[in-house]
Each structure stands twice: as structure tokens, then as C-alpha cells.
Write a protein that holds these residues in place. Structure first.
Motif, PDB file in Angstrom:
ATOM      1  N   ILE A  48      60.723  -4.791 -11.628  1.00  0.00           N
ATOM      2  CA  ILE A  48      59.524  -5.037 -12.417  1.00  0.00           C
ATOM      3  C   ILE A  48      58.309  -4.921 -11.513  1.00  0.00           C
ATOM      4  O   ILE A  48      58.292  -5.474 -10.418  1.00  0.00           O
ATOM      5  CB  ILE A  48      59.534  -6.463 -13.020  1.00  0.00           C
ATOM      6  N   SER A  49      57.280  -4.200 -11.969  1.00  0.00           N
ATOM      7  CA  SER A  49      56.018  -4.152 -11.222  1.00  0.00           C
ATOM      8  C   SER A  49      54.895  -4.559 -12.163  1.00  0.00           C
ATOM      9  O   SER A  49      54.611  -3.887 -13.147  1.00  0.00           O
ATOM     10  CB  SER A  49      55.773  -2.770 -10.631  1.00  0.00           C
ATOM     11  N   HIS A  50      54.294  -5.712 -11.858  1.00  0.00           N
ATOM     12  CA  HIS A  50      53.175  -6.223 -12.642  1.00  0.00           C
ATOM     13  C   HIS A  50      51.911  -5.452 -12.289  1.00  0.00           C
ATOM     14  O   HIS A  50      51.849  -4.751 -11.288  1.00  0.00           O
ATOM     15  CB  HIS A  50      52.947  -7.711 -12.361  1.00  0.00           C
ATOM     16  N   THR A  51      50.900  -5.640 -13.092  1.00  0.00           N
ATOM     17  CA  THR A  51      49.633  -4.947 -12.867  1.00  0.00           C
ATOM     18  C   THR A  51      48.932  -5.429 -11.599  1.00  0.00           C
ATOM     19  O   THR A  51      48.091  -4.734 -11.055  1.00  0.00           O
ATOM     20  CB  THR A  51      48.693  -5.141 -14.068  1.00  0.00           C
ATOM     21  N   ASP A  52      49.293  -6.604 -11.101  1.00  0.00           N
ATOM     22  CA  ASP A  52      48.678  -7.109  -9.867  1.00  0.00           C
ATOM     23  C   ASP A  52      49.446  -6.653  -8.618  1.00  0.00           C
ATOM     24  O   ASP A  52      49.332  -7.255  -7.564  1.00  0.00           O
ATOM     25  CB  ASP A  52      48.569  -8.635  -9.895  1.00  0.00           C
ATOM     26  N   ALA A  53      50.235  -5.609  -8.746  1.00  0.00           N
ATOM     27  CA  ALA A  53      50.983  -4.981  -7.642  1.00  0.00           C
ATOM     28  C   ALA A  53      52.151  -5.822  -7.143  1.00  0.00           C
ATOM     29  O   ALA A  53      52.764  -5.493  -6.134  1.00  0.00           O
ATOM     30  CB  ALA A  53      50.065  -4.615  -6.494  1.00  0.00           C
ATOM     31  N   SER A  64      59.580 -15.357 -14.536  1.00  0.00           N
ATOM     32  CA  SER A  64      58.287 -14.796 -14.099  1.00  0.00           C
ATOM     33  C   SER A  64      57.944 -13.463 -14.752  1.00  0.00           C
ATOM     34  O   SER A  64      57.155 -12.694 -14.202  1.00  0.00           O
ATOM     35  CB  SER A  64      58.233 -14.643 -12.571  1.00  0.00           C
ATOM     36  N   LEU A  65      58.532 -13.167 -15.900  1.00  0.00           N
ATOM     37  CA  LEU A  65      58.176 -11.950 -16.618  1.00  0.00           C
ATOM     38  C   LEU A  65      56.952 -12.243 -17.479  1.00  0.00           C
ATOM     39  O   LEU A  65      56.914 -13.226 -18.214  1.00  0.00           O
ATOM     40  CB  LEU A  65      59.327 -11.464 -17.489  1.00  0.00           C
ATOM     41  N   GLN A  66      55.960 -11.392 -17.373  1.00  0.00           N
ATOM     42  CA  GLN A  66      54.719 -11.573 -18.121  1.00  0.00           C
ATOM     43  C   GLN A  66      54.904 -10.964 -19.514  1.00  0.00           C
ATOM     44  O   GLN A  66      55.010  -9.755 -19.659  1.00  0.00           O
ATOM     45  CB  GLN A  66      53.569 -10.892 -17.398  1.00  0.00           C
ATOM     46  N   ILE A  67      54.935 -11.803 -20.533  1.00  0.00           N
ATOM     47  CA  ILE A  67      55.062 -11.351 -21.911  1.00  0.00           C
ATOM     48  C   ILE A  67      53.855 -11.881 -22.665  1.00  0.00           C
ATOM     49  O   ILE A  67      53.660 -13.091 -22.777  1.00  0.00           O
ATOM     50  CB  ILE A  67      56.367 -11.860 -22.554  1.00  0.00           C
ATOM     51  N   TYR A  79      54.925  -9.565 -29.594  1.00  0.00           N
ATOM     52  CA  TYR A  79      55.136  -9.726 -28.158  1.00  0.00           C
ATOM     53  C   TYR A  79      54.993  -8.375 -27.476  1.00  0.00           C
ATOM     54  O   TYR A  79      55.538  -7.372 -27.930  1.00  0.00           O
ATOM     55  CB  TYR A  79      56.516 -10.298 -27.884  1.00  0.00           C
ATOM     56  N   VAL A  80      54.269  -8.371 -26.368  1.00  0.00           N
ATOM     57  CA  VAL A  80      54.004  -7.144 -25.613  1.00  0.00           C
ATOM     58  C   VAL A  80      54.382  -7.383 -24.160  1.00  0.00           C
ATOM     59  O   VAL A  80      54.032  -8.417 -23.578  1.00  0.00           O
ATOM     60  CB  VAL A  80      52.517  -6.750 -25.711  1.00  0.00           C
ATOM     61  N   PHE A  81      55.101  -6.423 -23.576  1.00  0.00           N
ATOM     62  CA  PHE A  81      55.467  -6.489 -22.165  1.00  0.00           C
ATOM     63  C   PHE A  81      54.662  -5.425 -21.434  1.00  0.00           C
ATOM     64  O   PHE A  81      55.000  -4.238 -21.473  1.00  0.00           O
ATOM     65  CB  PHE A  81      56.966  -6.260 -22.001  1.00  0.00           C
ATOM     66  N   PRO A  82      53.559  -5.817 -20.756  1.00  0.00           N
ATOM     67  CA  PRO A  82      52.649  -4.836 -20.176  1.00  0.00           C
ATOM     68  C   PRO A  82      53.054  -4.283 -18.808  1.00  0.00           C
ATOM     69  O   PRO A  82      52.416  -3.377 -18.300  1.00  0.00           O
ATOM     70  CB  PRO A  82      51.343  -5.627 -20.045  1.00  0.00           C
ATOM     71  N   SER A  83      54.104  -4.790 -18.205  1.00  0.00           N
ATOM     72  CA  SER A  83      54.486  -4.370 -16.851  1.00  0.00           C
ATOM     73  C   SER A  83      55.346  -3.104 -16.875  1.00  0.00           C
ATOM     74  O   SER A  83      55.917  -2.747 -17.900  1.00  0.00           O
ATOM     75  CB  SER A  83      55.263  -5.494 -16.166  1.00  0.00           C
ATOM     76  N   ASN A  84      55.446  -2.459 -15.733  1.00  0.00           N
ATOM     77  CA  ASN A  84      56.314  -1.295 -15.587  1.00  0.00           C
ATOM     78  C   ASN A  84      57.719  -1.742 -15.232  1.00  0.00           C
ATOM     79  O   ASN A  84      57.892  -2.647 -14.427  1.00  0.00           O
ATOM     80  CB  ASN A  84      55.781  -0.359 -14.504  1.00  0.00           C
ATOM     81  N   VAL A  85      58.707  -1.062 -15.823  1.00  0.00           N
ATOM     82  CA  VAL A  85      60.108  -1.450 -15.630  1.00  0.00           C
ATOM     83  C   VAL A  85      60.925  -0.240 -15.227  1.00  0.00           C
ATOM     84  O   VAL A  85      60.777   0.839 -15.806  1.00  0.00           O
ATOM     85  CB  VAL A  85      60.700  -2.033 -16.929  1.00  0.00           C
ATOM     86  N   THR A  86      61.792  -0.434 -14.248  1.00  0.00           N
ATOM     87  CA  THR A  86      62.752   0.597 -13.858  1.00  0.00           C
ATOM     88  C   THR A  86      64.110  -0.085 -13.790  1.00  0.00           C
ATOM     89  O   THR A  86      64.260  -1.112 -13.125  1.00  0.00           O
ATOM     90  CB  THR A  86      62.412   1.180 -12.480  1.00  0.00           C
ATOM     91  N   GLU A  87      65.091   0.489 -14.496  1.00  0.00           N
ATOM     92  CA  GLU A  87      66.441  -0.082 -14.412  1.00  0.00           C
ATOM     93  C   GLU A  87      67.069   0.397 -13.115  1.00  0.00           C
ATOM     94  O   GLU A  87      67.065   1.597 -12.805  1.00  0.00           O
ATOM     95  CB  GLU A  87      67.287   0.328 -15.608  1.00  0.00           C
TER      96      GLU A  87
END
Length: 98
Positions: free
Chosen positions: A14-19, A66-69, A87-95
């Protein structure tokens, strides 16, 4: 509608918008709910879009990891006016490949 094996253990980066970047491992209903959040349209998902028991419990579990939803309240009109949440998950996700 997105359907996946609920018994499988999945690991995500998971990569949040705050890096901030971190890994999370999920299985069972929280993994299923997370998959819906990730694979839905950018506008998010309402519980009525993917009927399942214990949506709130899954979201609580994910937020505890700690997932931002984000929660967006929407109003509807008609014979039974009221509101619901999306509900919106704004972060980038890579499996992570296993």
C-alpha cells in the motif's frame, strides 16, 4: 461484481498519498471487502452495491491496519428519504506475488 476466494491469504503493498509505503496481509472477509474497495470505480462503493454481512466489521478491521478508507455521506430522496455512505480507498495498491 468482483468475486475471489475468501480463504486465500493475500499480501498487498500500500502506498498512501503522503509517500508512506507498507505491506499488509489479509484473509477472509476483510480481504474480500478490501478487494471490493480496490476494484470498484473511483467513486467508491456503498454497502448496498456489494451486499454482505458485517461490512462495518470488515472496515473497522481494515482501518485498524492503518488503511485509509474515506467515508462519504450521500443523501437520497423519494418515498423513503435518508442517507447512506460510500467508502473510497484513495491509496495505490499492488498485490504482492506469491
Amino acid at each position: 461484481m468482483y468475486v475471489r476466494n475468501m480463504k486465500a491469504i493475500r499480501q498487498y503493498k500500500i502506498s498512501h498519498t503522503d509517500a508512506q509505503v507498507f505491506d499488509v496481509t489479509l484473509k477472509g472477509p476483510p480481504s474480500w471487502a478490501f478487494e471490493y474497495l480496490v476494484h470498484e470505480e473511483p467513486g467508491g462503493i456503498a454497502a448496498i452495491d456489494a451486499l454482505a454481512p458485517r461490512w462495518a466489521a470488515c472496515l473497522f478491521f481494515l482501518r485498524d491496519r492503518s488503511l485509509q478508507i474515506d467515508t462519504i455521506t450521500e443523501v437520497h430522496v423519494g418515498a423513503f428519504p435518508g442517507h447512506y455512505v460510500r467508502y473510497v480507498f484513495p491509496s495505490n495498491v499492488t498485490e504482492v506475488a506469491r
